[in-house]
Design a protein around this motif. Sequence first.
Motif, PDB file in Angstrom:
ATOM      1  N   ASP A  39       0.700  -1.289   0.229  1.00 42.18           N
ATOM      2  CA  ASP A  39      -0.240  -0.291  -0.602  1.00 42.18           C
ATOM      3  C   ASP A  39       1.100   1.550  -0.080  1.00 42.18           C
ATOM      4  O   ASP A  39       0.470   2.256  -0.113  1.00 42.18           O
ATOM      5  N   ASP A  40       2.134   1.526   0.997  1.00 39.13           N
ATOM      6  CA  ASP A  40       2.418   2.912   0.777  1.00 39.13           C
ATOM      7  C   ASP A  40       3.774   2.852  -0.596  1.00 39.13           C
ATOM      8  O   ASP A  40       2.789   3.240  -0.597  1.00 39.13           O
ATOM      9  N   PHE A  41       4.433   0.833  -1.155  1.00 44.42           N
ATOM     10  CA  PHE A  41       4.433   1.765  -2.567  1.00 44.42           C
ATOM     11  C   PHE A  41       3.345   2.382  -3.021  1.00 44.42           C
ATOM     12  O   PHE A  41       3.603   3.205  -4.742  1.00 44.42           O
ATOM     13  N   MET A  42       2.766   1.542  -3.644  1.00 43.07           N
ATOM     14  CA  MET A  42       1.006   2.459  -4.386  1.00 43.07           C
ATOM     15  C   MET A  42       1.022   3.340  -4.331  1.00 43.07           C
ATOM     16  O   MET A  42       0.927   4.429  -5.319  1.00 43.07           O
ATOM     17  N   ALA A  43       1.053   3.929  -3.347  1.00 45.12           N
ATOM     18  CA  ALA A  43       0.636   5.161  -2.585  1.00 45.12           C
ATOM     19  C   ALA A  43       1.796   6.490  -3.449  1.00 45.12           C
ATOM     20  O   ALA A  43       1.445   7.418  -3.924  1.00 45.12           O
ATOM     21  N   ALA A  44       2.898   6.148  -3.187  1.00 39.06           N
ATOM     22  CA  ALA A  44       4.227   6.817  -3.345  1.00 39.06           C
ATOM     23  C   ALA A  44       3.734   6.302  -4.799  1.00 39.06           C
ATOM     24  O   ALA A  44       4.300   7.825  -5.744  1.00 39.06           O
ATOM     25  N   ALA A  45       4.032   5.192  -5.911  1.00 39.21           N
ATOM     26  CA  ALA A  45       3.614   5.074  -6.997  1.00 39.21           C
ATOM     27  C   ALA A  45       2.331   6.759  -8.008  1.00 39.21           C
ATOM     28  O   ALA A  45       2.768   7.542  -8.962  1.00 39.21           O
ATOM     29  N   TRP A  46       1.323   6.503  -7.003  1.00 42.23           N
ATOM     30  CA  TRP A  46       0.395   7.516  -7.258  1.00 42.23           C
ATOM     31  C   TRP A  46       0.705   9.025  -6.944  1.00 42.23           C
ATOM     32  O   TRP A  46       0.466   9.919  -8.062  1.00 42.23           O
ATOM     33  N   ALA A  47       1.582   9.022  -6.026  1.00 41.66           N
ATOM     34  CA  ALA A  47       1.797  10.929  -5.020  1.00 41.66           C
ATOM     35  C   ALA A  47       2.653  11.142  -6.793  1.00 41.66           C
ATOM     36  O   ALA A  47       2.836  12.050  -6.767  1.00 41.66           O
ATOM     37  N   THR A  48       3.422  10.242  -7.198  1.00 44.36           N
ATOM     38  CA  THR A  48       4.874  10.645  -7.887  1.00 44.36           C
ATOM     39  C   THR A  48       5.436  10.332  -9.289  1.00 44.36           C
ATOM     40  O   THR A  48       5.781  11.669 -10.597  1.00 44.36           O
ATOM     41  N   GLY A  49       3.093  10.435  -9.878  1.00 40.73           N
ATOM     42  CA  GLY A  49       2.741  10.398 -10.880  1.00 40.73           C
ATOM     43  C   GLY A  49       3.682   9.561 -11.660  1.00 40.73           C
ATOM     44  O   GLY A  49       3.799   9.379 -13.290  1.00 40.73           O
ATOM     45  N   LEU A  50       4.069   8.214 -11.701  1.00 46.81           N
ATOM     46  CA  LEU A  50       4.211   7.141 -12.165  1.00 46.81           C
ATOM     47  C   LEU A  50       3.482   6.158 -13.364  1.00 46.81           C
ATOM     48  O   LEU A  50       3.587   6.277 -14.396  1.00 46.81           O
ATOM     49  N   ASN A  51       1.913   6.087 -12.647  1.00 40.21           N
ATOM     50  CA  ASN A  51       1.380   5.740 -13.867  1.00 40.21           C
ATOM     51  C   ASN A  51       0.982   6.406 -14.817  1.00 40.21           C
ATOM     52  O   ASN A  51       0.222   5.923 -15.577  1.00 40.21           O
ATOM     53  N   GLU A  52       1.301   7.863 -15.052  1.00 42.23           N
ATOM     54  CA  GLU A  52       1.249   8.748 -15.610  1.00 42.23           C
ATOM     55  C   GLU A  52       1.638   8.068 -16.657  1.00 42.23           C
ATOM     56  O   GLU A  52       1.106   8.679 -18.456  1.00 42.23           O
ATOM     57  N   HIS A  53       3.003   7.589 -16.607  1.00 41.84           N
ATOM     58  CA  HIS A  53       3.893   6.600 -17.815  1.00 41.84           C
ATOM     59  C   HIS A  53       2.789   5.916 -18.193  1.00 41.84           C
ATOM     60  O   HIS A  53       3.879   5.228 -18.845  1.00 41.84           O
ATOM     61  N   THR A  54       2.184   4.803 -17.951  1.00 45.07           N
ATOM     62  CA  THR A  54       1.791   3.980 -18.122  1.00 45.07           C
ATOM     63  C   THR A  54       1.219   3.571 -19.892  1.00 45.07           C
ATOM     64  O   THR A  54       0.437   5.256 -20.042  1.00 45.07           O
ATOM     65  N   ARG A  55       1.299   2.945 -20.582  1.00 46.94           N
ATOM     66  CA  ARG A  55       0.810   2.796 -22.174  1.00 46.94           C
ATOM     67  C   ARG A  55      -0.481   2.709 -21.656  1.00 46.94           C
ATOM     68  O   ARG A  55      -0.934   1.923 -21.241  1.00 46.94           O
ATOM     69  N   PRO A  56      -0.539   3.092 -23.267  1.00 47.47           N
ATOM     70  CA  PRO A  56      -2.509   3.318 -23.277  1.00 47.47           C
ATOM     71  C   PRO A  56      -3.443   1.874 -23.593  1.00 47.47           C
ATOM     72  O   PRO A  56      -3.412   1.555 -23.347  1.00 47.47           O
ATOM     73  N   ASP A  57      -2.522   1.013 -24.110  1.00 45.08           N
ATOM     74  CA  ASP A  57      -2.698  -0.113 -24.551  1.00 45.08           C
ATOM     75  C   ASP A  57      -1.781  -1.657 -23.656  1.00 45.08           C
ATOM     76  O   ASP A  57      -1.529  -2.642 -23.533  1.00 45.08           O
ATOM     77  N   ALA A  58      -1.294  -0.988 -22.257  1.00 50.10           N
ATOM     78  CA  ALA A  58      -1.092  -1.959 -21.286  1.00 50.10           C
ATOM     79  C   ALA A  58      -2.298  -2.462 -20.843  1.00 50.10           C
ATOM     80  O   ALA A  58      -2.842  -2.198 -20.283  1.00 50.10           O
ATOM     81  N   LEU A  59      -2.210  -3.723 -19.678  1.00 48.64           N
ATOM     82  CA  LEU A  59      -2.403  -4.574 -19.858  1.00 48.64           C
ATOM     83  C   LEU A  59      -3.383  -3.972 -18.256  1.00 48.64           C
ATOM     84  O   LEU A  59      -4.145  -4.618 -17.532  1.00 48.64           O
ATOM     85  N   GLU A  60      -2.087  -3.136 -17.606  1.00 45.58           N
ATOM     86  CA  GLU A  60      -3.116  -3.100 -16.245  1.00 45.58           C
ATOM     87  C   GLU A  60      -1.115  -1.753 -16.027  1.00 45.58           C
ATOM     88  O   GLU A  60      -1.032  -1.394 -16.816  1.00 45.58           O
ATOM     89  N   PRO A  61      -2.354  -1.065 -14.686  1.00 43.67           N
ATOM     90  CA  PRO A  61      -0.763   0.360 -14.228  1.00 43.67           C
ATOM     91  C   PRO A  61       0.310  -0.238 -13.875  1.00 43.67           C
ATOM     92  O   PRO A  61       1.070  -1.493 -13.627  1.00 43.67           O
ATOM     93  N   LEU A  62       1.020   1.148 -14.417  1.00 45.66           N
ATOM     94  CA  LEU A  62       2.693   0.451 -14.340  1.00 45.66           C
ATOM     95  C   LEU A  62       3.440   0.624 -12.932  1.00 45.66           C
ATOM     96  O   LEU A  62       3.860  -1.138 -12.196  1.00 45.66           O
ATOM     97  N   SER A  63       2.591   0.788 -11.526  1.00 41.81           N
ATOM     98  CA  SER A  63       2.584   0.303 -10.311  1.00 41.81           C
ATOM     99  C   SER A  63       2.645  -1.480 -10.127  1.00 41.81           C
ATOM    100  O   SER A  63       3.753  -2.064  -9.193  1.00 41.81           O
TER     101      SER A  63
END
Length: 559
Positions: A422-446
């Motif tokens: 949960d801590d990692f997922m929260a940090a991933a959203w806070a830092t904007g990591l998942n904004e880099h997920t490709r449109p055709d990806a099967l799941e969020p990068l995190s």
Amino acid sequence: MSRTERLQQLADNTWDVVVIGAGINGAVAAAALAARGVRVALLDRGDFGGETSSNSSCLVWGGIKYLESGDWRLVADLCQSRNRLLQCFPSSVREIRFLATLPKGFRKPAWMFYSGAWLYWLMGFGKTRRPEWLSASQRAEREPLFASSGAEPQQAVEYSDAWLVDNDSRFTFGFVRSAVQSGALAINYVEAQGSEPDTSLTAPVTGWVTHVCDQRSGATALVRSRFIINAAGPWLDDFNRRSGLHSGFVHRFSRGIHLLVPRISSVERVLAFFASDGRLFFAIPMGKRTCIGTTDVEVDSPTAVVSADERQFVLDNINRLLALTRPLVAADVISERCGVRPLVVPADSDISSTNASMTDWQHLSRRHQLVNGDGWLGIYGGKLTDCLNVGEEVCAALKQQGLALGDERAGWLGEAGPEQRDDFMAAAWATGLNEHTRPDALEPLSERLWRRYGPAAADILHWGVQDPDLWLPVLRNDDLLRAEVMLAARDEMIETLEDFLRRRTMIALTIPCEQLCNDPGLAEIARLLFGAQASERLEEFFQTRQHRIQQPAGTTPAS
């Protein structure tokens, strides 16, 4: 620690246990022992999980097909092992539905087919979703590929088992990593050429000297240990012969192949059929591709090569069973998985010979067998699903032989706890990591990063905050991040590009060879992994792949 330092450490120390073979059996044995304070060295003549453990169906299943052969104890044991893996590895091992068709005139009546699915569910203590009976029309509605197929309408059963979201070799490497984190030494591309009793020791202390050769440099060394574990899979018998070790069992070999083709169904579900030879046949989702197979061909050598007949057998069956837009042909095959199953038989039995009948062959048990020698163990047979049992049995067997085991280290088995996740997922959203997920990806990068790297994925977040370019994909047709390659270079003991592209990731399985070799990102991966040796490792990779990038004339290449 560098490879040179690890090789020096291997030769300079006397180990409690040397494990020979870093497939799933060897990796989990090393992890279980190291977690109990045992000084372990884990060796493989190739890459970790580089042979049978990188060529399975990637299913974590109880073996429903073994109900028909009456091996109920094996099925019950495998169902419990599957449940435990689902509990311990919730990100990597997930429940998945199987849609199994029942052909008209099948060798068993429909009621028995459906009853078997319920018995299978009960043997797993109901830890998965319940089975469901489907009429021919319901089956076609649930899976459109059945709706207009040329095959006669069939009833079906839908039931649950489990699968590996990433590939089997990645899962195997997780146990190698666990062993190292508990203090073990693990080295790939080091061949154990034979072991002999250590004559420098006097009774009651006994031990072994193992002759090893570094496959990358050719350097040789002697490695001393109190015990040895032969977990060499299909090569176990060969090592035993070279070391003068004898047991009451030998292996026979079954070759199984799978073909990866463009994704044929949009639903995350395994399609199960009975192939023309009566065996279960699967279409399994693997990333953005579908893995189809398998075969079961008796061979007399552990060296596995796909034959043209086997390839055509798999293609013919999938074309016969599904209403595809167009029939699949050889040029649609993106990659092939070919492995040898080592099946254990008593050495003095009629079926120990390759002249045994095919009927006997098909009914050989897939159960593993642990053999206790004098200061050594042999792990015969086995399945990925049963790996945790293998680890525990190894610990018990060596304890019986006099090896002192400490208390089990907490956290060696399974994934980090939900709070860390949960801590990692929260940090991933806070830092904007998942904004880099490709449109055709099967799941969020995190999600993917946590599954593959666990707590170490936090380093990817940290690096990307400092340099956002490290969160960009390296390749045109995959979402692999530059930061991931950096992490792999640091932590995953990669010696060749094939190690990274075929086993630590599924890139070489899911991207057509010609497309991958022509991607400029491949050179960047080599640079990040190998630095000044990048050109040399690229050339090595191209040489091993060259024969695969020529498409047959008059065919349409896969997309």
